[in-house]
Each structure stands twice: as C-alpha cells, then as structure tokens.
Design a protein around this motif. Sequence first.
Motif, mmCIF file in Angstrom:
data_model
loop_
_atom_site.group_PDB
_atom_site.id
_atom_site.type_symbol
_atom_site.label_atom_id
_atom_site.label_comp_id
_atom_site.label_asym_id
_atom_site.label_seq_id
_atom_site.Cartn_x
_atom_site.Cartn_y
_atom_site.Cartn_z
ATOM 1 N N VAL A 50 7.310 -6.427 -2.852
ATOM 2 C CA VAL A 50 6.184 -5.830 -2.816
ATOM 3 C C VAL A 50 5.390 -6.421 -1.712
ATOM 4 O O VAL A 50 5.162 -7.635 -1.604
ATOM 5 N N MET A 51 5.081 -5.333 -0.939
ATOM 6 C CA MET A 51 4.271 -5.626 0.261
ATOM 7 C C MET A 51 2.624 -5.006 0.345
ATOM 8 O O MET A 51 2.565 -3.772 -0.236
ATOM 9 N N GLU A 52 1.838 -5.722 0.755
ATOM 10 C CA GLU A 52 0.505 -4.814 1.033
ATOM 11 C C GLU A 52 0.131 -4.968 2.388
ATOM 12 O O GLU A 52 -0.088 -6.212 2.915
ATOM 13 N N VAL A 53 -0.279 -3.588 3.115
ATOM 14 C CA VAL A 53 -0.393 -3.629 4.305
ATOM 15 C C VAL A 53 -1.781 -3.001 4.549
ATOM 16 O O VAL A 53 -2.065 -2.106 3.552
ATOM 17 N N SER A 54 -2.523 -3.708 5.465
ATOM 18 C CA SER A 54 -4.069 -2.819 5.695
ATOM 19 C C SER A 54 -3.915 -2.451 6.987
ATOM 20 O O SER A 54 -3.306 -2.871 8.174
ATOM 21 N N TYR A 55 -4.828 -1.468 7.197
ATOM 22 C CA TYR A 55 -5.181 -0.590 8.596
ATOM 23 C C TYR A 55 -6.467 -0.272 8.670
ATOM 24 O O TYR A 55 -7.321 -0.630 7.667
ATOM 25 N N THR A 56 -7.002 -0.529 9.982
ATOM 26 C CA THR A 56 -8.294 -0.172 10.376
ATOM 27 C C THR A 56 -8.684 1.034 10.112
ATOM 28 O O THR A 56 -10.250 1.393 9.915
ATOM 29 N N VAL A 78 5.609 4.115 -1.646
ATOM 30 C CA VAL A 78 4.394 3.841 -0.951
ATOM 31 C C VAL A 78 3.342 4.474 -1.337
ATOM 32 O O VAL A 78 3.418 5.560 -1.820
ATOM 33 N N GLN A 79 2.199 3.786 -1.594
ATOM 34 C CA GLN A 79 0.850 4.260 -2.038
ATOM 35 C C GLN A 79 -0.211 3.655 -1.852
ATOM 36 O O GLN A 79 -0.229 2.486 -1.336
ATOM 37 N N ASN A 80 -1.330 4.268 -1.728
ATOM 38 C CA ASN A 80 -2.587 3.763 -1.381
ATOM 39 C C ASN A 80 -3.264 3.007 -2.778
ATOM 40 O O ASN A 80 -2.763 3.206 -3.808
ATOM 41 N N PHE A 81 -3.680 1.731 -2.333
ATOM 42 C CA PHE A 81 -4.215 0.863 -3.368
ATOM 43 C C PHE A 81 -5.646 0.494 -2.862
ATOM 44 O O PHE A 81 -5.848 -0.079 -1.627
ATOM 45 N N ASP A 86 -5.684 0.840 2.634
ATOM 46 C CA ASP A 86 -4.726 -0.142 2.150
ATOM 47 C C ASP A 86 -3.427 0.544 1.673
ATOM 48 O O ASP A 86 -3.509 1.429 0.823
ATOM 49 N N VAL A 87 -2.275 -0.195 1.655
ATOM 50 C CA VAL A 87 -1.105 0.501 1.459
ATOM 51 C C VAL A 87 -0.269 -0.484 0.599
ATOM 52 O O VAL A 87 -0.005 -1.613 1.188
ATOM 53 N N MET A 88 0.425 -0.039 -0.339
ATOM 54 C CA MET A 88 1.297 -0.838 -1.277
ATOM 55 C C MET A 88 2.803 -0.258 -0.795
ATOM 56 O O MET A 88 2.902 0.822 -1.416
ATOM 57 N N ILE A 89 3.774 -1.039 -0.606
ATOM 58 C CA ILE A 89 4.997 -0.803 -0.376
ATOM 59 C C ILE A 89 6.016 -1.761 -1.183
ATOM 60 O O ILE A 89 5.886 -2.779 -1.402
ATOM 61 N N ARG A 90 6.794 -0.875 -2.050
ATOM 62 C CA ARG A 90 7.797 -1.557 -2.946
ATOM 63 C C ARG A 90 9.161 -1.337 -2.234
ATOM 64 O O ARG A 90 9.457 -0.104 -2.230
#
Length: 317
Positions: A50-56, A78-81, A86-90
């Motif tokens: 599980v990854m949490e990725v952030s964008y500006t 892949v979904q917003n949270f 912010d994006v969560m990737i499984r």
Amino acid sequence: MEFFKIKKDIPFMKNALVFNAISFLTFFLAVFFLFSRGLHLSVEFTGGTVMEVSYTQPADVNKVRGIVAGLGFSDVQVQNFGSARDVMIRLPAQKGVSSAQQSESVMTALKAATPDATMRRTEFVGPQVGEELATDGLKALAFVVIGIMLYLALRFEWKFAVAAIVANLHDVIIILGFFAYFQWEFSLAVLAAVLAVLGYSVNESVVIFDRIRENFRRFRKLNTVQIIDNAITSTISRTIITHGCTQIMVLSMLLFGGETLHYFAMALTIGICFGIYSSVFVAAAIAMWLGIQREDLIKPVIKKDGDQDGENAGAVV
C-alpha cells in the motif's frame, strides 16, 4: 404515498412454484461458480503493498493507474484519499519481488511522469492480515444473519424468520456468484455492500410481512394465498418508489463514481434487483409453503368477564 393503486390483486402465489424453481436454479449456479472459480480477492485479503503518494496539484487518478499498470502490475487499485492531491495505490504481492522494490519502481515511474510526486507512506499488508480480514468479514455476516432471524422471530413468527433468512442468503449468494463468474474484484467495499444488501432486503420483507399480518386481522374470509397476494399487490407502489429512488442513486455511483466505486455500486445494483425478487417470490412463497396462517400471527385472547354477583359473562375471543 401511492402514485397508482391496483384495484385487483395480482395472483403472485399462483406461480410461486415456478419462481421458486428459478430461484433454486440461480442459487445453484451461484454456488457452483463460487466453488469452481472462487472469488477474485483484492489486496486487503490477499496481501500486497500500500502506497500513499502526494502531488502539489490535483492528481489525475486515471493517469496514475495507467502508469502503474504499464509496469506490469495487474489488479491495481488507485484512488484519492483525504484530498484530490493525495493518491492511495494498492499493489498485489509478487513472487520474488519485495515490497520495497515494488514501491521504488512505481515511484520512479510516477516521478518520471510528474516530478512533483512525493512518497508519503508505504507499507506491506501480509497474507495473515488478509486472512484475518476475511475471517472477520464472515463473522460479521454471520452476526447479521443471526440478528435478523432473532428480530423477525420476535416481531412476527419463526416461519417468517426462516423465510426471510433464506431469501436474504439467496441474495447474498447470488451477488457472490456474479463476482465469481465474472471474476470481479472482491474488496472490503464490496463486502460492505453485501452487508448493506442484507439489511436492505430484509426491510422489504418486513414491509410485506407486516401487511400480511394486518390483512389476517382485516380479512377474515380470505385464505392464506389471497392474503399474501393482497399484501404484495397493496405494497407495489411503495416498492417501486423506494427501490426506484435507491437504484437511481446507486446507478449514479455506478456510471459516474469511477473505478473506486464501480464494484461497490455493482454489488448494490445486483442486490437491489434480486432483493425485490426475493422478497416477493422467495420470502413470501416460503412462508406460504411453511403453512403460515392467521393463528400463527394473531393469538386468540380468552377473557373471562364476571359481574358483581360472580356470574361469568362468557369468553371473548
């Protein structure tokens, strides 16, 4: 509220045997696909990264999903949270590839497409955790079924409780059968939808059962089949309004909710459609086969009235 009222009762129970045969066949096929194909479980149940990725800036979820899928990962979620940035990737677990290697390769690809991508968190969900979630989900399903049976047995009668539970399990197994046949991903959101369908379906059954009990009080000369037909016919307007409005909302999630809500809405759509069918043609019919009658719902009350001289006025039923 009634948009229309049917003056003549529709003989639903006349074809109850045919509809029950169709229900049994559908149920049998669902069970067959569950055992032959099994459910396509998501990362929550099978384990993975599980990854949490952030964008500006607000993230393009479809673009992120395409980048990750291009790396050879299948069944990626892949979904917003939290926010649109912010994006969560499984990612599903892969043999010979560690969680750190998975997250590193994904972040490299994401940074190449969007340099402002930042890793906020990464963790590995082990198979043991997934097995625990599956066990807890089955326990939750069992507790819901037991609670519904106790509620209906206390409010109505045990025959109605048995009929409603058979109808509700009929809906649940058919939903799982669809997911097994088409190999749609079964996630925690879908499990939540299945539990919601249980409560939603029993609500329709309770409405019909309550009208049956009321009809037994009102119509003394009608037999059980006529009582049930009248109860179903008189609640059709309510059924159309309630289920129609609910289905419109669920269809909006199915069509416009994106991939995140797609299977959740799909499970609800199947559950709503079969919930209407099972409440009318399964629950009511099974109650009829079990021999429900006026005496089961309306117990005779014997009251002895006496005057001051001690004379009994008789028994009132």
